[in-house]
Design a protein around this motif. Structure first.
Motif, short mmCIF file in Angstrom:
data_model
loop_
_atom_site.label_atom_id
_atom_site.label_comp_id
_atom_site.label_asym_id
_atom_site.label_seq_id
_atom_site.Cartn_x
_atom_site.Cartn_y
_atom_site.Cartn_z
N THR A 1 0.82 -1.22 0.00
CA THR A 1 0.00 0.00 0.00
C THR A 1 0.85 1.27 0.00
O THR A 1 0.42 2.31 -0.47
N GLU A 2 2.06 1.16 0.55
CA GLU A 2 2.88 2.37 0.65
C GLU A 2 3.75 2.57 -0.58
O GLU A 2 4.48 3.56 -0.68
N GLN B 1 6.43 5.68 -1.74
CA GLN B 1 7.85 5.36 -1.62
C GLN B 1 8.56 5.43 -2.97
O GLN B 1 9.74 5.76 -3.05
N ILE B 2 7.84 5.11 -4.04
CA ILE B 2 8.43 5.16 -5.38
C ILE B 2 8.68 6.62 -5.76
O ILE B 2 9.73 6.97 -6.29
N GLU B 3 7.72 7.48 -5.45
CA GLU B 3 7.90 8.91 -5.70
C GLU B 3 9.09 9.44 -4.92
O GLU B 3 9.88 10.22 -5.41
N ALA B 4 9.24 8.98 -3.70
CA ALA B 4 10.27 9.50 -2.81
C ALA B 4 11.68 9.19 -3.33
O ALA B 4 12.55 10.05 -3.32
N ALA C 1 -1.80 -1.21 -9.52
CA ALA C 1 -1.83 -0.70 -10.90
C ALA C 1 -1.00 0.56 -11.07
O ALA C 1 -0.62 0.91 -12.18
N SER C 2 -0.69 1.21 -9.96
CA SER C 2 -0.20 2.59 -10.06
C SER C 2 1.33 2.74 -10.12
O SER C 2 1.85 3.80 -9.87
N ILE C 3 2.05 1.69 -10.47
CA ILE C 3 3.51 1.82 -10.55
C ILE C 3 3.91 2.38 -11.93
O ILE C 3 3.44 1.89 -12.95
N PRO C 4 4.74 3.44 -11.95
CA PRO C 4 5.14 4.05 -13.23
C PRO C 4 5.78 3.02 -14.16
O PRO C 4 6.46 2.10 -13.71
N GLU C 5 5.59 3.21 -15.47
CA GLU C 5 6.02 2.20 -16.43
C GLU C 5 7.52 2.03 -16.52
O GLU C 5 8.01 0.97 -16.89
N ASN C 6 8.27 3.09 -16.22
CA ASN C 6 9.72 2.98 -16.41
C ASN C 6 10.44 2.25 -15.27
O ASN C 6 11.65 2.12 -15.27
#
Lengths: 464, 103
Positions: free
Chosen positions: B44-45, B49-52, B67-72
């Motif tokens: 859930t986090e 954490q990916i943005e960070a 679903a929300s993980i960036p494609e790169n």
């Protein structure tokens, strides 16, 4: 012999590292790796004991006072699955369950009774727990191990049975979940879905999307934060009902999250320490030529799978409130205040989620029905677990009369098997009645719902 | 100097089993002399954490991939880290992908 006995008497902190070190060497693991990890196990046991002492001296008496104010002589505390499992691993013979469980799994595979190789060594504690409860009541080690083996074999069969739907629904191909305290709810959950919930027209289409709800909740739903809310709510009750100073709200507001957070960390260390055994068991299996060309499913821990399932997590948060309310409304029946294990309530809803393919409303109804049984068994196992904790010298604070854990209560299958046998052996026929009735119902549900896992898997395949 | 990879291991609880998955990954990377920083997160986090920190790889040790993980960002299904079977292939495939991406 006296030397061996004196080492055993030193308790799990000393004994478990030695036992595991020897076992790791037998499984041909490198000496250095075996030593390092064995020491970790000792470190974990010290940590677990320290956590227990540090948080229970606040929580235990507060819950006890709340119980007394509500007219219950002994309202017990839910100390969590981590501590409960640590207690069961503390018996001098507990480590033996690992090789015994492994050999039994091997034999059952050879006989073709199961497709599962259970690589989730840590959760062999379910069979250890079965043995520990039997031992506490009967002091008969042969009987204890026999019942543990029976529970293991049935759990493997449950894992086989549910594997079509668990692989598809939880997206874990090639695995199975022979995880006693979750999969043993599946016969009820699948039967309830088949007999009732699938036939109510209004329930079939759910507009709520669990994933987006979960995203909104974010870190506010992490276990430690849940501990904060639970601690504060109970603190307020202790203040209002039991008349303790209002500062108890702040104390409980830290102690409960501390228990949940630290317990998880300590068990993480313990599991890290089991690595050589886990690897050793896997290597033996991998090198064997016997099972080549056969379909084998690897048994894994259901805990992180359930806690990663959005439906289970979202419904579980409502479930926590239900667990608390049920206990506060009927304290003399449930006897144990759910606390540490409230953080893992989602896993008791995961097979209800699988049965409904993630329908929130159906999962909530279905999982709550089985949860009532979980709470009842939690209190049924409290007395022997408390006795076990004292027997292996855990630091229960003075005045703490009863401990249990919701996760222990979710061990329905061990309860169904252990209680009647103990009742017969010790001449207590009253122990037999409830488990016998529920046991018959459980078997009938399994037979009635036998086609469900495959049917659900086929439906999920079509929906893709 | 080779780049130090940042790898997230994600599962439902970020406790017990995640530490086992992490330990297995570290052992497999050490055996290949790969230096990597590994962090454990709850699924859930992940978005936050990916943005960070923008990891190179996200390994989903258990459960559904959000679903929300960036494609790169490379997303790997980490079941082998849970079962203990097939870890070598997982790590080799992952490293091949990362090297190609740089190359």
């Amino acid at each position: 012999m006296q030397f061996v006995q004196s080492i055993l008497n030193l308790g799990p902190t000393i004994m478990m590292p030695i036992v595991l070190f020897i076992m790791a060497l037998i499984f041909r693991q490198p000496v250095g790796k075996s030593l390092r990890h064995s020491i970790l196990v000792g470190v974990a046991f010290i940590g677990i004991n320290a956590v227990l002492g540090a948080v229970l001296s606040t929580i235990g008496p507060a819950i006890q006072a709340l119980g007394q104010a509500m007219g219950i002589e002994a309202l017990g505390t839910d100390i969590g699955w981590g501590l409960a499992s640590a207690i069961t691993w503390s018996f001098s013979w507990a480590g033996l369950i690992i090789p015994v469980g492994f050999v039994i799994n091997w034999i059952v595979l050879l006989l073709g009774w199961t497709k599962i190789f259970d690589a989730d060594i840590w959760n062999y504690w379910h069979w250890t727990f079965t043995a520990a409860m039997t031992y506490i009541w009967t002091k008969n080690l042969y009987l204890a191990f026999s019942l543990a083996i029976v529970v293991e074999i049935i759990t493997l069969k449950l894992g086989d049975w549910t594997s079509p739907v668990t692989q598809k629904y939880f997206d874990i191909p090639g695995t199975a979940l022979p995880h006693t305290e979750t999969v043993n709810l599946a016969p009820f959950n699948f039967a309830i879905e088949k007999a009732f919930l699938s036939k109510i027209p209004g329930l079939q289409k759910s507009k709520l999307d669990p994933e987006s709800i979960q995203k909104k909740v974010g870190f506010w739903g992490e276990p430690m934060m849940l501990g904060l809310y639970i601690g504060v709510i109970l603190g307020v009750l202790v203040w209002l009902v039991a008349g303790q100073p209002a500062t108890i709200i702040l104390q409980m507001g830290i102690a409960v999250p501390a228990m949940i957070y630290l317990e998880g960390r300590m068990i993480g260390i313990l599991i890290d320490g089991l690595m050589p055994i886990v690897d050793g068991v896997r290597d033996v299996f991998q090198k064997s030529e016997r099972f080549k060309g056969r379909e084998i499913l690897i048994g894994i821990d259901a805990g992180p799978i359930g806690l990663a399932n959005p439906t289970s997590v979202v419904v579980g948060m409502v479930g926590m409130v239900i667990y608390l309310l049920l206990t506060l409304l009927f304290p003399s029946f449930f006897k144990i205040m759910p606390l540490a294990d409230l953080a893992i309530v989602p896993i008791y809803y995961m097979f209800a989620a699988a049965a409904s393919k993630g329908n929130l409303v159906k999962t909530l109804i279905n999982g709550t029905i089985t949860s009532v049984l979980v709470l009842a068994v939690t209190s049924s196992f409290a007395q022997p677990l408390t006795e076990a904790a004292k027997l292996v010298n855990y630091a229960l604070p003075a005045g703490m009369l009863l401990v249990s854990s919701v996760d222990v209560g979710a061990h329905i299958l061990p309860w169904l098997i252990v209680m009647p046998v103990v009742g017969i052996v010790t001449g207590q026929p009253t122990m037999i009645i409830a488990p016998a009735i529920i046991g018959v119902l459980w078997v009938l549900c399994w037979i009635y719902a036998h086609d469900m896992p495959q049917k659900l898997a086929d439906e999920l395949e079509k929906e893709k | 100097m080779e780049k130090k990879y940042l790898i997230y291991v994600a599962c439902g609880s970020a406790a017990a089993s995640a530490s086992l998955a992490r330990r297995r990954l570290i052992d497999a990377l050490n055996a290949r002399n790969i230096d990597a920083e590994i962090e454990i997160h709850r699924i859930t986090e992940l978005p936050g954490q990916i943005e960070a920190r923008k990891p190179d790889v996200v390994i989903i040790a258990a459960g559904q991939t959000p679903a929300s993980i960036p494609e790169n960002i490379l997303v790997v299904k980490g079941i082998p880290l849970m079962t203990g079977f097939g870890i070598d292939k997982l790590v080799d495939d992952m490293l091949t992908f990362l090297k190609n991406k740089e190359g």
